[in-house]
Design an enzyme around this catalytic site. Structure first.
Site, PDB file in Angstrom:
ATOM      1  N   GLY A   1       0.871  -1.177   0.000  1.00 43.72           N
ATOM      2  CA  GLY A   1       0.000   0.000   0.000  1.00 43.72           C
ATOM      3  C   GLY A   1       0.900   1.216   0.000  1.00 43.72           C
ATOM      4  O   GLY A   1       1.373   1.661   1.045  1.00 43.72           O
ATOM      5  N   LEU A   2       1.191   1.718  -1.196  1.00 41.19           N
ATOM      6  CA  LEU A   2       2.217   2.757  -1.317  1.00 41.19           C
ATOM      7  C   LEU A   2       1.649   4.101  -1.771  1.00 41.19           C
ATOM      8  O   LEU A   2       2.250   4.811  -2.567  1.00 41.19           O
ATOM      9  CB  LEU A   2       3.338   2.294  -2.250  1.00 41.19           C
ATOM     10  CG  LEU A   2       4.048   0.998  -1.825  1.00 41.19           C
ATOM     11  CD1 LEU A   2       5.041   0.547  -2.892  1.00 41.19           C
ATOM     12  CD2 LEU A   2       4.775   1.188  -0.485  1.00 41.19           C
TER      13      LEU A   2
ATOM     14  N   SER B   1      -0.321   8.384  13.752  1.00 37.58           N
ATOM     15  CA  SER B   1      -0.756   9.777  13.609  1.00 37.58           C
ATOM     16  C   SER B   1       0.407  10.663  13.203  1.00 37.58           C
ATOM     17  O   SER B   1       1.549  10.404  13.547  1.00 37.58           O
ATOM     18  CB  SER B   1      -1.346  10.304  14.913  1.00 37.58           C
ATOM     19  OG  SER B   1      -1.691  11.666  14.748  1.00 37.58           O
TER      20      SER B   1
ATOM     21  N   LYS C   1      -6.029   5.382  19.018  1.00 41.78           N
ATOM     22  CA  LYS C   1      -5.899   6.302  17.871  1.00 41.78           C
ATOM     23  C   LYS C   1      -7.233   7.005  17.608  1.00 41.78           C
ATOM     24  O   LYS C   1      -7.277   8.197  17.308  1.00 41.78           O
ATOM     25  CB  LYS C   1      -5.433   5.533  16.627  1.00 41.78           C
ATOM     26  CG  LYS C   1      -5.481   6.340  15.316  1.00 41.78           C
ATOM     27  CD  LYS C   1      -4.428   7.443  15.296  1.00 41.78           C
ATOM     28  CE  LYS C   1      -4.581   8.510  14.250  1.00 41.78           C
ATOM     29  NZ  LYS C   1      -4.989   8.242  12.921  1.00 41.78           N
TER      30      LYS C   1
ATOM     31  N   HIS D   1      -7.656   9.625  20.174  1.00 40.00           N
ATOM     32  CA  HIS D   1      -6.725  10.705  19.804  1.00 40.00           C
ATOM     33  C   HIS D   1      -7.402  11.640  18.799  1.00 40.00           C
ATOM     34  O   HIS D   1      -7.375  12.855  18.939  1.00 40.00           O
ATOM     35  CB  HIS D   1      -5.439  10.122  19.207  1.00 40.00           C
ATOM     36  CG  HIS D   1      -4.607  11.115  18.447  1.00 40.00           C
ATOM     37  ND1 HIS D   1      -4.946  11.533  17.167  1.00 40.00           N
ATOM     38  CD2 HIS D   1      -3.490  11.794  18.774  1.00 40.00           C
ATOM     39  CE1 HIS D   1      -4.064  12.434  16.759  1.00 40.00           C
ATOM     40  NE2 HIS D   1      -3.161  12.600  17.701  1.00 40.00           N
ATOM     41  N   ASN D   2      -8.010  11.062  17.787  1.00 37.81           N
ATOM     42  CA  ASN D   2      -8.655  11.891  16.768  1.00 37.81           C
ATOM     43  C   ASN D   2      -9.857  12.640  17.332  1.00 37.81           C
ATOM     44  O   ASN D   2     -10.113  13.781  16.948  1.00 37.81           O
ATOM     45  CB  ASN D   2      -9.072  11.039  15.571  1.00 37.81           C
ATOM     46  CG  ASN D   2      -7.871  10.618  14.725  1.00 37.81           C
ATOM     47  OD1 ASN D   2      -6.746  10.541  15.218  1.00 37.81           O
ATOM     48  ND2 ASN D   2      -8.102  10.340  13.456  1.00 37.81           N
TER      49      ASN D   2
ATOM     50  N   GLU E   1      -8.544  15.499  19.085  1.00 42.68           N
ATOM     51  CA  GLU E   1      -8.099  16.446  18.043  1.00 42.68           C
ATOM     52  C   GLU E   1      -9.288  17.306  17.566  1.00 42.68           C
ATOM     53  O   GLU E   1      -9.168  18.527  17.433  1.00 42.68           O
ATOM     54  CB  GLU E   1      -7.499  15.631  16.891  1.00 42.68           C
ATOM     55  CG  GLU E   1      -7.122  16.385  15.646  1.00 42.68           C
ATOM     56  CD  GLU E   1      -6.703  15.407  14.527  1.00 42.68           C
ATOM     57  OE1 GLU E   1      -5.926  14.464  14.791  1.00 42.68           O
ATOM     58  OE2 GLU E   1      -7.174  15.575  13.387  1.00 42.68           O
TER      59      GLU E   1
ATOM     60  N   LYS F   1     -13.752  12.824   8.327  1.00 36.93           N
ATOM     61  CA  LYS F   1     -13.584  11.499   7.739  1.00 36.93           C
ATOM     62  C   LYS F   1     -14.209  10.398   8.579  1.00 36.93           C
ATOM     63  O   LYS F   1     -14.384   9.296   8.101  1.00 36.93           O
ATOM     64  CB  LYS F   1     -12.098  11.202   7.540  1.00 36.93           C
ATOM     65  CG  LYS F   1     -11.496  11.868   6.316  1.00 36.93           C
ATOM     66  CD  LYS F   1     -10.269  11.085   5.894  1.00 36.93           C
ATOM     67  CE  LYS F   1      -9.411  11.803   4.897  1.00 36.93           C
ATOM     68  NZ  LYS F   1      -8.018  11.306   5.017  1.00 36.93           N
TER      69      LYS F   1
ATOM     70  N   ARG G   1     -19.155  20.580  13.389  1.00 38.88           N
ATOM     71  CA  ARG G   1     -18.764  20.374  11.991  1.00 38.88           C
ATOM     72  C   ARG G   1     -19.988  20.038  11.153  1.00 38.88           C
ATOM     73  O   ARG G   1     -20.137  20.541  10.049  1.00 38.88           O
ATOM     74  CB  ARG G   1     -17.734  19.236  11.873  1.00 38.88           C
ATOM     75  CG  ARG G   1     -16.364  19.634  12.384  1.00 38.88           C
ATOM     76  CD  ARG G   1     -15.302  18.711  11.820  1.00 38.88           C
ATOM     77  NE  ARG G   1     -14.057  18.838  12.577  1.00 38.88           N
ATOM     78  CZ  ARG G   1     -12.925  18.222  12.259  1.00 38.88           C
ATOM     79  NH1 ARG G   1     -12.876  17.413  11.220  1.00 38.88           N
ATOM     80  NH2 ARG G   1     -11.838  18.379  12.980  1.00 38.88           N
TER      81      ARG G   1
HETATM   82  P1  NBP Z   1      -5.472   5.662   0.800  1.00 43.23           P
HETATM   83  O1  NBP Z   1      -6.309   5.559   2.034  1.00 43.23           O
HETATM   84  O2  NBP Z   1      -5.862   6.648  -0.208  1.00 43.23           O
HETATM   85  O3  NBP Z   1      -5.381   4.208   0.130  1.00 43.23           O
HETATM   86  C1  NBP Z   1      -4.718   4.028  -1.103  1.00 43.23           C
HETATM   87  C2  NBP Z   1      -3.981   2.718  -1.088  1.00 43.23           C
HETATM   88  O4  NBP Z   1      -4.870   1.629  -0.881  1.00 43.23           O
HETATM   89  C3  NBP Z   1      -3.307   2.476  -2.436  1.00 43.23           C
HETATM   90  O5  NBP Z   1      -2.071   1.857  -2.194  1.00 43.23           O
HETATM   91  C4  NBP Z   1      -4.293   1.525  -3.099  1.00 43.23           C
HETATM   92  O6  NBP Z   1      -3.691   0.726  -4.100  1.00 43.23           O
HETATM   93  C5  NBP Z   1      -4.683   0.676  -1.935  1.00 43.23           C
HETATM   94  N1  NBP Z   1      -5.870  -0.155  -2.147  1.00 43.23           N
HETATM   95  C6  NBP Z   1      -7.171   0.191  -2.267  1.00 43.23           C
HETATM   96 BR1  NBP Z   1      -7.793   1.906  -2.273  1.00 43.23          BR
HETATM   97  N2  NBP Z   1      -7.993  -0.855  -2.442  1.00 43.23           N
HETATM   98  C7  NBP Z   1      -7.188  -1.931  -2.441  1.00 43.23           C
HETATM   99  C8  NBP Z   1      -7.443  -3.312  -2.568  1.00 43.23           C
HETATM  100  N3  NBP Z   1      -8.681  -3.778  -2.690  1.00 43.23           N
HETATM  101  N4  NBP Z   1      -6.385  -4.157  -2.543  1.00 43.23           N
HETATM  102  C9  NBP Z   1      -5.135  -3.679  -2.391  1.00 43.23           C
HETATM  103  N5  NBP Z   1      -4.838  -2.379  -2.252  1.00 43.23           N
HETATM  104  C10 NBP Z   1      -5.850  -1.504  -2.267  1.00 43.23           C
HETATM  105  O7  NBP Z   1      -3.931   5.911   1.206  1.00 43.23           O
HETATM  106  P2  NBP Z   1      -3.264   6.826   2.322  1.00 43.23           P
HETATM  107  O8  NBP Z   1      -3.865   8.183   2.370  1.00 43.23           O
HETATM  108  O9  NBP Z   1      -1.815   6.672   2.152  1.00 43.23           O
HETATM  109  O10 NBP Z   1      -3.676   6.141   3.696  1.00 43.23           O
HETATM  110  C11 NBP Z   1      -3.364   4.785   3.994  1.00 43.23           C
HETATM  111  C12 NBP Z   1      -3.978   4.426   5.325  1.00 43.23           C
HETATM  112  O11 NBP Z   1      -3.414   5.251   6.339  1.00 43.23           O
HETATM  113  C13 NBP Z   1      -5.490   4.651   5.403  1.00 43.23           C
HETATM  114  O12 NBP Z   1      -6.087   3.650   6.172  1.00 43.23           O
HETATM  115  C14 NBP Z   1      -5.621   5.978   6.091  1.00 43.23           C
HETATM  116  O13 NBP Z   1      -6.855   6.125   6.750  1.00 43.23           O
HETATM  117  C15 NBP Z   1      -4.454   5.908   7.047  1.00 43.23           C
HETATM  118  N6  NBP Z   1      -3.951   7.195   7.505  1.00 43.23           N
HETATM  119  C16 NBP Z   1      -3.833   8.251   6.652  1.00 43.23           C
HETATM  120  C17 NBP Z   1      -3.331   9.451   7.090  1.00 43.23           C
HETATM  121  C18 NBP Z   1      -3.182  10.598   6.158  1.00 43.23           C
HETATM  122  O14 NBP Z   1      -2.808  11.698   6.614  1.00 43.23           O
HETATM  123  N7  NBP Z   1      -3.429  10.427   4.863  1.00 43.23           N
HETATM  124  C19 NBP Z   1      -2.928   9.600   8.416  1.00 43.23           C
HETATM  125  C20 NBP Z   1      -3.018   8.516   9.254  1.00 43.23           C
HETATM  126  C21 NBP Z   1      -3.541   7.322   8.798  1.00 43.23           C
HETATM  127  P3  NBP Z   1      -3.673   1.242  -5.627  1.00 43.23           P
HETATM  128  O15 NBP Z   1      -2.489   2.148  -5.731  1.00 43.23           O
HETATM  129  O16 NBP Z   1      -3.484  -0.020  -6.401  1.00 43.23           O
HETATM  130  O17 NBP Z   1      -4.966   1.915  -5.893  1.00 43.23           O
END
Ligand code: NBP
Length: 477
Positions: free
Chosen positions: A9-10, A128, A183, A186-187, A190, A261, A288
């Site tokens: 998950g990149l 976080s 977590k 925490h949110n 927040e 969210k 909100r």
């Molecule tokens: P996203 O939440 O936008 O997820 C995108 C990733 O999920 C991509 O790598 C995508 O692969 C993969 N994916 C999906 Br969508 N469906 C899939 C499936 N069925 N099988 C395999 N892979 C799948 O990414 P993010 O914003 O980096 O967040 C990742 C996690 O971290 C989330 O749970 C988020 O809630 C959490 N988080 C985010 C933050 C923040 O600030 N963004 C902070 C803290 C925690 P693809 O490239 O092939 O589409």
């Protein structure tokens, strides 16, 4: 099999977390459903450390040394289940799946239970700090089996944020869903912090009559004192920002409808189930949603309000000091409520969460990081069974000193018609907790009257019912 850790998950979070591991000297296997992201990562950042790019799940698993440590950073919910289903059959007993996404703790409990049957250690880890934190050091809240923390913990400690005293912002929070639960709260905290800051801003604007740039200066000053925190710091930055297109304060050109969210909402939903009054967090979530009801707000714009002019210059300065007191006192109450929810969740699910350790790992890396958390930790370290933060002598004294100003601020807000649900809920909570008698006695009387629900007496044991429809004599129930 040379990689000590793997990240699948990149997107922003996973990519930055993988880079963080690599920058800290670990060999990191990287994988993504869409392989283009994997190659892009290695191409762009390969020079930062040692990466092993894997196109397929099999290659990914084969690249990991045993016991395998596989971090999942995909979208929470069904995608997480899909990834687990794909990888679990390829793993062996003792291997670890670490879910760093924003999972609901109930999902984490379910996944942990199912994987435990296969001997796989499932670690639900709250992370976080956003994308910047993922790269440079997040606050990490791992749950799951204590055993897995033995080999995983040191790696997480290395990539995590460090508090001012150098301590890593990560600890084993507790079994199964404990990390994601913490977590979530925490949110929720927040949300409450942001709402309280928003109310302070609005009061300085409407009651003190200050412009955003001046309010930014006030927040900057507050940030050098007991309110020192990331959220106060960025508030000053946002308020001092001027929109390039119009030359107006940025805050005046942004549509005033706050989005969410869902983790704040979860915090309140779970609190309702656990019977924990998190009124400050609830008001923040409701504020909100209210802001988002555009049509309702439009239809209500003509409703009558008070006619009061902003304060004069001398009064305004004194008022700003009072707002600092009100903000600080309300903040103590929100954290009191949030920690109560963690304690209640811990008791409900048998997690044995160390509240002092939780406050310690929130001191760096996360959105609510603040000098204040050191004091909370000190309070729980001094008395691990503290019934509430308000029972801590230092916090009680600070609120005692703040309360007159806190009340004055709410009076001014009411007089001027500035909505302050966060400040108000916090004060009501404080006053309710310290009350000698609550109208709950009357509520019990009403319940007994219409539904024979019975009541207890202050002077005798047992349950009683009054024959309201008859001679109003009392019977034992
Ligand atoms: P996203 O939440 O936008 O997820 C995108 C990733 O999920 C991509 O790598 C995508 O692969 C993969 N994916 C999906 Br969508 N469906 C899939 C499936 N069925 N099988 C395999 N892979 C799948 O990414 P993010 O914003 O980096 O967040 C990742 C996690 O971290 C989330 O749970 C988020 O809630 C959490 N988080 C985010 C933050 C923040 O600030 N963004 C902070 C803290 C925690 P693809 O490239 O092939 O589409």
């Amino acid at each position: 099999s040379s990689a000590q850790i793997g990240v699948t998950g990149l997107a922003v979070m996973g990519r930055n977390l993988a880079r963080n591991f690599a920058r800290n000297g670990y060999t990191v296997a990287v994988h993504n459903r869409t392989a283009a992201r994997t190659h892009a990562l290695v191409e762009e950042f390969g020079h930062e450390g040692s990466f092993v790019a894997a196109e397929t799940a099999k290659e990914f698993v084969a690249a990991l040394e045993r016991p395998r440590r596989l971090v999942v950073m995909v979208k929470a919910g069904e995608p997480t289940d899909a990834v687990i289903e794909e990888f679990a059959p390829l793993l062996e007993p003792g291997d670890m799946i670490i879910d760093g996404g924003n999972a609901h703790f109930a999902d984490t409990r379910r996944r942990e239970r199912e994987l435990r049957r296969k001997g796989i250690h499932f670690v639900g880890a709250g992370i976080s700090g956003g994308e910047e934190g993922a790269l440079n050091g997040p606050s990490i809240m791992p749950g799951g089996p204590a055993e897995s923390y033995g080999s995983l913990g040191p790696m997480l400690e290395k990539i995590s944020a460090k508090a001012a005293d150098g301590a890593p912002c990560v600890t084993h929070v507790g079994p199964d869903g404990a990390g994601h639960f913490v977590k979530m709260v925490h949110n929720g905290i927040e949300y409450a912090d942001m709402q309280l800051i928003g109310e302070a801003y609005q009061l300085l604007r409407d009651v003190a009559g200050y412009a955003p740039a001046r309010i930014a200066e006030i927040f900057r000053t507050w940030n050098t004192g007991r309110l020192d925190s990331y959220l106060i710091e960025i508030t000053a930055e946002v308020l001092s920002h001027v929109d390039a297109a119009t030359g107006k304060p940025f805050v005046d050109v942004v549509v005033d409808r706050a989005e969410q969210k869902g983790t704040g909402r979860w915090t309140v939903q779970i609190a309702l189930d656990l019977g924990v009054p998190v009124s400050g967090i609830a008001e923040a979530v409701f504020a909100r949603s209210l802001s988002g009801h555009a049509a309702l707000r439009e239809a209500s714009r003509g409703l009558a309000g008070p006619k009061a002019a902003p304060l004069g210059e001398a009064e305004a300065a004194a008022f700003a000091d009072r707002v600092e007191q009100a903000l600080y006192a309300s903040k103590i109450v929100s954290y009191t409520q949030g920690f109560h929810e963690i304690a209640a969740g811990s008791a409900e699910y048998g997690w044995n969460i160390d509240l002092g350790a939780v406050s310690a790992i929130w001191r760096g890396g996360c959105i609510i990081r603040a000098a204040f958390l050191d004091r909370i930790r000190a309070a729980y370290d001094a008395r691990p069974d503290l019934p509430s933060l308000l029972s801590d002598e230092t916090f009680a004294r600070e609120i005692a000193d703040a309360q007159d100003d806190w009340r004055e601020v709410l009076i001014a807000a009411t007089r001027q018609g500035v909505p302050t649900p966060g400040f108000g809920a916090a004060l009501a909570y404080y006053d309710a907790l310290r009350a000698e008698r609550l109208p709950a006695a009357l509520t019990q009387g009403q319940r007994d009257y219409f539904g024979a629900h019975t009541y207890r007496r202050t002077d005798r044991d047992g349950s009683f019912h009054t024959l309201w429809g008859g001679d109003r004599s009392e019977v034992s129930a």
